[in-house]
Design an enzyme around this catalytic site. Structure first.
Site, PDB file in Angstrom:
ATOM      1  N   TYR A 122      78.074  12.926  -8.362  1.00 40.47           N
ATOM      2  CA  TYR A 122      78.176  14.176  -8.702  1.00 40.47           C
ATOM      3  C   TYR A 122      76.934  14.086  -9.845  1.00 40.47           C
ATOM      4  O   TYR A 122      76.083  13.392  -9.686  1.00 40.47           O
ATOM      5  CB  TYR A 122      79.577  14.442  -9.524  1.00 40.47           C
ATOM      6  N   ASP A 161      83.104  28.860  -8.054  1.00 40.80           N
ATOM      7  CA  ASP A 161      83.049  27.779  -9.222  1.00 40.80           C
ATOM      8  C   ASP A 161      82.298  27.824 -10.435  1.00 40.80           C
ATOM      9  O   ASP A 161      82.550  27.724 -11.528  1.00 40.80           O
ATOM     10  CB  ASP A 161      83.013  26.445  -8.509  1.00 40.80           C
ATOM     11  N   ASP A 162      80.876  28.432 -10.141  1.00 38.39           N
ATOM     12  CA  ASP A 162      79.860  28.521 -11.151  1.00 38.39           C
ATOM     13  C   ASP A 162      80.399  29.563 -11.902  1.00 38.39           C
ATOM     14  O   ASP A 162      80.064  29.667 -13.250  1.00 38.39           O
ATOM     15  CB  ASP A 162      78.491  28.701 -10.572  1.00 38.39           C
ATOM     16  N   GLU A 220      79.694  27.868  -4.030  1.00 32.05           N
ATOM     17  CA  GLU A 220      79.156  26.909  -4.807  1.00 32.05           C
ATOM     18  C   GLU A 220      77.692  27.190  -4.924  1.00 32.05           C
ATOM     19  O   GLU A 220      77.102  27.146  -3.724  1.00 32.05           O
ATOM     20  CB  GLU A 220      79.606  25.576  -4.736  1.00 32.05           C
ATOM     21  N   ASP A 221      76.897  27.285  -6.058  1.00 35.76           N
ATOM     22  CA  ASP A 221      75.425  27.365  -6.218  1.00 35.76           C
ATOM     23  C   ASP A 221      74.600  28.424  -5.181  1.00 35.76           C
ATOM     24  O   ASP A 221      73.890  27.897  -4.490  1.00 35.76           O
ATOM     25  CB  ASP A 221      75.191  25.839  -5.875  1.00 35.76           C
ATOM     26  N   ASN A 260      72.592  21.753 -15.664  1.00 36.44           N
ATOM     27  CA  ASN A 260      72.660  20.491 -15.153  1.00 36.44           C
ATOM     28  C   ASN A 260      71.593  20.358 -14.261  1.00 36.44           C
ATOM     29  O   ASN A 260      70.862  21.513 -13.756  1.00 36.44           O
ATOM     30  CB  ASN A 260      73.887  20.278 -14.079  1.00 36.44           C
ATOM     31  N   ARG A 288      70.685  28.078  -5.378  1.00 37.02           N
ATOM     32  CA  ARG A 288      70.641  27.630  -6.914  1.00 37.02           C
ATOM     33  C   ARG A 288      71.428  26.387  -7.259  1.00 37.02           C
ATOM     34  O   ARG A 288      72.339  26.304  -7.449  1.00 37.02           O
ATOM     35  CB  ARG A 288      71.280  28.729  -7.788  1.00 37.02           C
ATOM     36  N   LYS A 319      81.420  17.831  -4.348  1.00 37.34           N
ATOM     37  CA  LYS A 319      82.334  18.460  -4.873  1.00 37.34           C
ATOM     38  C   LYS A 319      83.655  18.247  -4.082  1.00 37.34           C
ATOM     39  O   LYS A 319      84.764  18.011  -5.076  1.00 37.34           O
ATOM     40  CB  LYS A 319      82.315  19.909  -4.656  1.00 37.34           C
TER      41      LYS A 319
END
Ligand SMILES: NC(=O)C1=CN([C@@H]2O[C@H](COP(=O)(O)OP(=O)(O)OC[C@H]3O[C@@H](n4cnc5c(N)ncnc54)[C@H](OP(=O)(O)O)[C@@H]3O)[C@@H](O)[C@H]2O)C=CC1
Ligand SMILES: CC(=O)C(=O)O
Ligand SMILES: [Mg+2]
Length: 540
Positions: free
Chosen positions: A97, A262-263, A239-240, A402, A150, A168
């Site tokens: 991760y 999630d973000d 996600e992202d 991150n 992203r 994830k």
């Protein structure tokens, strides 16, 4: 093991990562499965298998090398991979991760070796159902899907972003016991606007600029419908995704199917937990806190909205609650005087002076906490941190971007510049800090503390969809796992060594929420905690 798996024998067992136990197969299993002679004669105990794997991983000095060893173990023997991850979560989480997964994504096309997951390319539009049918999984409980636009704070990585859904989902299994055979990482490849990849002969994604607008949403929808036709109860975690698409996809699907972003939502829950922990230390209630966010995107407005929901839940008027969160974006402080603000920023556009620098904004807003979610490395510099320490006895400093290279500040700087008074959390891990005879143990304000449990509860209860109340419940449940001893050493979150138990508790809370609010598609078991525990996959 399913009936179909029971029929697999001989070499086919050894090339199936779900079934293979390698040199761990007992003599009896070797006879039963037709493996005699296909493995070295000695049977390895589980401890020896782990010891052999650890030595192999340790022989690689760099994090990427360790990732490659772990990945090879996973491709051969998933049971061993998850045993390693569960028994050594603290050690391997930074490898599978953040931060290492960032490097993995950046180099994905160069290190690609093993097929895993589903790649839905724009070229496959109109036939996505066929792609979904090709997936070997009979049942899928959780899909994590990205479009790679992203990836962490690293920008548009195109198809290379696949490392994120894979990482994830590893945590879904290691932290919350979702059966790895029932997970599916997905990348929707609509191209990339990153020139370096388009010019890289080894790049494995679609070589074109990103598809946008109706065609983009039609492809995502084609995938979602196909996945839900094959697996009607599947949870889809976004996600992202790039900012605008992330908000639009959530708006389209949030209350219609079992999904969450999630973000936006997972991050909100974990950050609110950090706030609840900080409030215990400062003894100042949430209603007396004000937050200034560096960033005004998915994470920032996701967190701000959940803080507002928490305040409203405590009885505060929503208009008043909104004033407790202020945003600073690439153009400066978000104020009522700003025009053309994106929809997600508008509720937080307050009557404030124009501020071009974050330090000016800190002086104008006088926040009790600052939250970094803009991927602007070192933006919380000495001046900002000292100003926060001048305004507050115990300043809340969350550097959540991150990977580590994008963090707003490191733990050592946060503690040093605030004379050890900062209540600090970071998106990526930092080692303990020694300062003035004290040892601070910072922990990660990372959605990884909540998304596995959120998914576990939703999948267990076969929830119809996931309302805001579930994210509040996740934040509060996680907050309850933070002990006074944790707080004393500066930890706003529990230790990673407890993460399976923590995820189980969040899972129970989410399932309970689903049963209480008529969102579950199955009957509540009499002993919910025991049933959730029994549901959780554990390597042999
Ligand atoms: N710890 C965790 O669990 C999580 C951490 N994150 C991290 O948060 C970061 C942002 O993610 P996300 O919110 O999804 O991304 P978004 O793209 O949605 O938002 C980024 C925001 O940063 C702002 N920004 C960019 N440059 C600057 C600058 N120089 N000064 C001030 N603001 C700036 C943008 O401003 P504008 O709106 O004007 O373009 C935008 O509002 C990433 O690094 C990600 O890794 C994300 C999710 C979870
Ligand atoms: C943690 C996470 O989801 C992110 O940085 O995007
Ligand atoms: Mg993310």
């Amino acid at each position: 093991m399913s009936n179909q798996n029971q029929c697999v024998r001989g070499a086919d067992v050894l090339v199936n990562a779900h079934l293979n136990r390698g040199v761990g197969f007992s003599a009896e299993a070797r006879d039963r499965l037709g493996l005699r002679g296909l493995l070295p004669p000695a049977v390895s105990s589980a401890e020896n298998q782990v010891a052999r794997a650890l030595a192999l991983i340790d022989s690689r000095p760099d994090p990427l090398g360790k990732y490659l060893e772990l990945d090879a173990i996973r491709a051969a023997d998933e049971n061993l991979f998850f045993k390693l991850l569960i028994e050594h979560t603290d050690r391997f989480m930074p490898i599978v991760y953040t931060p290492t997964v960032g490097e993995v994504c950046q180099k994905f096309s160069h290190i690609y070796r093993f097929p895993r997951g589903l790649f839905v390319s724009y070229e496959d539009r109109g036939r996505v159902e066929e792609l979904v049918a090709n997936c070997p999984q009979e049942e899928v409980d959780v899909i994590v899907v990205t479009d790679g636009q992203r990836i962490l704070g690293l920008g548009d990585l195109g198809m290379n972003g696949m490392g994120i859904p894979m990482g994830k989902l590893s945590l879904y299994t290691a932290c919350a016991g979702i059966d790895p055979a029932r997970t599916l990482p997905v990348t929707i490849d609509v191209g990339t606007n990153t020139e370096a990849y388009l010019n890289d002969p080894l790049y494995l994604g679609l070589r074109r600029e990103r598809v946008t607008g109706d065609e983009y949403f039609a492809l995502v929808d084609e995938f979602i419908q196909a996945a839900r036709r094959r697996w009607p109860k599947v949870l889809i975690q976004f996600e992202d995704f790039g900012n605008h698409n992330a908000f639009e996809l959530l708006r389209r699907y949030q209350d219609k199917i079992l999904c969450f972003n999630d973000d936006i939502q997972g991050t909100a829950a974990v950050a609110l937990t950090g706030v609840y922990s900080a409030v215990r230390v400062t003894k100042k209630p949430l209603a007396e806190q004000t937050f200034l966010f560096l960033g005004a995107g998915e994470a920032a407005t996701g967190i701000a909205n959940l803080i507002v929901d928490a305040l409203v839940d405590e009885g505060m008027d929503r208009a008043e609650a909104l004033k407790h969160c202020c945003l600073f974006d690439s153009k400066g402080l978000v104020t009522a005087a700003r025009t053309g603000l994106a929809e997600n920023k508008q509720p937080f556009a307050h009557e404030l002076p124009e501020c071009r620098t974050f330090l000016e904004a800190v002086r104008a807003v006088r926040p009790t906490g600052i939250v970094g979610v803009a991927a602007q490395p070192k933006a919380f510099d000495a001046a900002v941190l000292r100003e926060m320490a001048a305004i507050n006895e115990r300043p809340i400093i969350f550097a959540l971007s991150n990977p580590t290279s994008r963090a707003e500040c490191d733990a050592e700087t946060a503690y040093r510049e605030t004379d050890g008074r900062a209540l600090f959390a970071s998106g990526s891990p930092f080692a303990p800090v020694e300062l003035n005879g004290r040892t601070f143990v910072p922990r990660q304000g990372n959605n990884s503390y909540v998304f596995p449990g959120l998914g576990l509860g939703a999948v267990f209860a076969q929830a119809e969809w996931m309302p805001t109340g579930m994210f509040l419940a996740a934040a509060r449940t996680l907050a309850e796992t933070v002990s006074e001893e944790d707080l004393e050493r500066g930890s706003l979150y529990p230790s990673l060594s407890e993460v399976r138990d923590v995820s189980m508790k969040i899972g129970v809370a989410i399932a309970e929420y689903a049963y209480e609010h008529g969102l579950a598609r199955n009957e509540r078991p009499a002993d919910l905690e025991a049933a959730v525990k029994a549901f959780m996959y554990m390597p042999e």
